[in-house]
Design an enzyme around this catalytic site. Structure first.
Site, PDB file in Angstrom:
ATOM      1  N   ASP A 137       0.865  -1.169   0.000  1.00 34.62           N
ATOM      2  CA  ASP A 137       0.000   0.000   0.000  1.00 34.62           C
ATOM      3  C   ASP A 137       0.910   1.231   0.000  1.00 34.62           C
ATOM      4  O   ASP A 137       1.941   1.243   0.687  1.00 34.62           O
ATOM      5  CB  ASP A 137      -0.911   0.012   1.221  1.00 34.62           C
ATOM      6  CG  ASP A 137      -2.175   0.828   0.967  1.00 34.62           C
ATOM      7  OD1 ASP A 137      -2.637   0.878  -0.193  1.00 34.62           O
ATOM      8  OD2 ASP A 137      -2.706   1.434   1.914  1.00 34.62           O
ATOM      9  N   HIS A 190      10.105   4.942  -3.683  1.00 35.36           N
ATOM     10  CA  HIS A 190       9.517   4.281  -2.512  1.00 35.36           C
ATOM     11  C   HIS A 190       9.285   2.798  -2.780  1.00 35.36           C
ATOM     12  O   HIS A 190       9.695   1.955  -2.010  1.00 35.36           O
ATOM     13  CB  HIS A 190       8.194   4.996  -2.183  1.00 35.36           C
ATOM     14  CG  HIS A 190       7.337   5.277  -3.406  1.00 35.36           C
ATOM     15  ND1 HIS A 190       7.805   6.015  -4.473  1.00 35.36           N
ATOM     16  CD2 HIS A 190       6.087   4.882  -3.755  1.00 35.36           C
ATOM     17  CE1 HIS A 190       6.868   6.079  -5.413  1.00 35.36           C
ATOM     18  NE2 HIS A 190       5.823   5.389  -4.991  1.00 35.36           N
TER      19      HIS A 190
HETATM   20  P1  IMP Z   1      -1.183   1.928  -4.404  1.00 34.53           P
HETATM   21  O1  IMP Z   1      -1.309   1.572  -2.963  1.00 34.53           O
HETATM   22  O2  IMP Z   1       0.122   1.467  -5.016  1.00 34.53           O
HETATM   23  O3  IMP Z   1      -2.376   1.542  -5.219  1.00 34.53           O
HETATM   24  O4  IMP Z   1      -1.088   3.514  -4.477  1.00 34.53           O
HETATM   25  C1  IMP Z   1      -2.148   4.358  -4.006  1.00 34.53           C
HETATM   26  C2  IMP Z   1      -2.133   5.662  -4.769  1.00 34.53           C
HETATM   27  O5  IMP Z   1      -0.916   6.386  -4.509  1.00 34.53           O
HETATM   28  C3  IMP Z   1      -2.161   5.512  -6.297  1.00 34.53           C
HETATM   29  O6  IMP Z   1      -3.491   5.449  -6.767  1.00 34.53           O
HETATM   30  C4  IMP Z   1      -1.486   6.787  -6.763  1.00 34.53           C
HETATM   31  O7  IMP Z   1      -2.385   7.853  -6.766  1.00 34.53           O
HETATM   32  C5  IMP Z   1      -0.464   7.038  -5.673  1.00 34.53           C
HETATM   33  N1  IMP Z   1       0.848   6.449  -6.047  1.00 34.53           N
HETATM   34  C6  IMP Z   1       1.366   5.273  -5.637  1.00 34.53           C
HETATM   35  N2  IMP Z   1       2.578   5.067  -6.160  1.00 34.53           N
HETATM   36  C7  IMP Z   1       2.835   6.158  -6.937  1.00 34.53           C
HETATM   37  C8  IMP Z   1       3.946   6.537  -7.758  1.00 34.53           C
HETATM   38  O8  IMP Z   1       4.957   5.820  -7.899  1.00 34.53           O
HETATM   39  N3  IMP Z   1       3.833   7.715  -8.382  1.00 34.53           N
HETATM   40  C9  IMP Z   1       2.757   8.537  -8.274  1.00 34.53           C
HETATM   41  N4  IMP Z   1       1.692   8.218  -7.541  1.00 34.53           N
HETATM   42  C10 IMP Z   1       1.731   7.040  -6.867  1.00 34.53           C
END
Ligand code: IMP
Length: 196
Positions: free
Chosen positions: A72, A180
């Site tokens: 997450d 990250h």
């Molecule tokens: P998830 O938990 O990887 O689905 O990330 C949650 C939300 O964080 C995504 O829908 C993006 O809006 C944002 N996010 C996660 N990783 C990235 C990244 O590497 N670049 C930009 N936005 C990110």
């Protein structure tokens, strides 16, 4: 028959799945949610990244019996008290619209001189009955305007301290080295490498 260990990556994101398969696919047979016929929308009801990552991995362990990992990610902006954080995907509403999310964030940052922000990924791993959590962080700032067309999410408005470019102006290799997710994944790989 392959004697590789099986492990589920609790994601529906094919890009993330492919990336991790390329890195650790020699040692583990990495199964997707589709591979185990899991079509449910796993509820992400926690108010922390750690909580949501754990919920997803536990759900698979409890309902399907597989060892599993889940991730997450959130964008944490200092002057906004860590927002959008765990709500990053749906900051501007429930439809996961990156353009709307960026517009809202830029609006909420108007007139703020402190633009410090960080992306944080948490990965939860459940092997047998042992839970491990690991994270990866990239520090940076929210730019005044969007720049670049690569990547996804908030990439056009996030500039890591290691670069003069936003994530959306970099190639994916360059981004993955400092991101990250790249950093959290490196910790996951180290952990999996130590499993006999
Ligand atoms: P998830 O938990 O990887 O689905 O990330 C949650 C939300 O964080 C995504 O829908 C993006 O809006 C944002 N996010 C996660 N990783 C990235 C990244 O590497 N670049 C930009 N936005 C990110």
């Amino acid at each position: 028959m392959s004697n590789k260990k099986e492990i589920v990556f609790a994601t529906n994101n094919l890009h993330k799945l492919e990336e991790i398969r390329q890195i650790i696919g020699d040692k583990f047979n990495i199964l997707s949610l589709k591979d185990i016929n899991c079509n449910e929308d796993i509820p992400e009801t926690a108010d922390t990244l750690e909580g949501n990552a754990e919920i997803k991995a536990r759900y698979i362990k409890d309902h399907y019996g597989y060892d599993c990992f889940a991730d997450d990610t959130g964008l944490e902006v200092e002057v906004l008290g860590g927002e959008p954080g765990v709500k990053s995907a749906r900051y501007a509403g429930n439809n996961h619209d990156s353009q709307a999310n960026m517009e809202l964030l830029l609006k909420n940052m108007q007139g703020k001189s402190n633009r410090k922000a960080r992306f944080r990924t948490v990965i939860s791993l459940i092997i047998g009955d042992e839970l491990s959590l690991m994270d990866g962080i990239v520090e940076g700032e929210i730019t005044l305007d969007k720049a670049g067309n690569s990547g996804f999410g908030y990439d056009p408005i996030f500039k890591p301290i290691e670069s003069e470019l936003t994530f959306a102006q970099m190639g994916s290799d360059e981004k993955n080295k400092i991101s990250h997710r790249g950093r959290a994944t490196a910790k996951l790989i180290e952990k999996l490498d130590n499993i006999k």
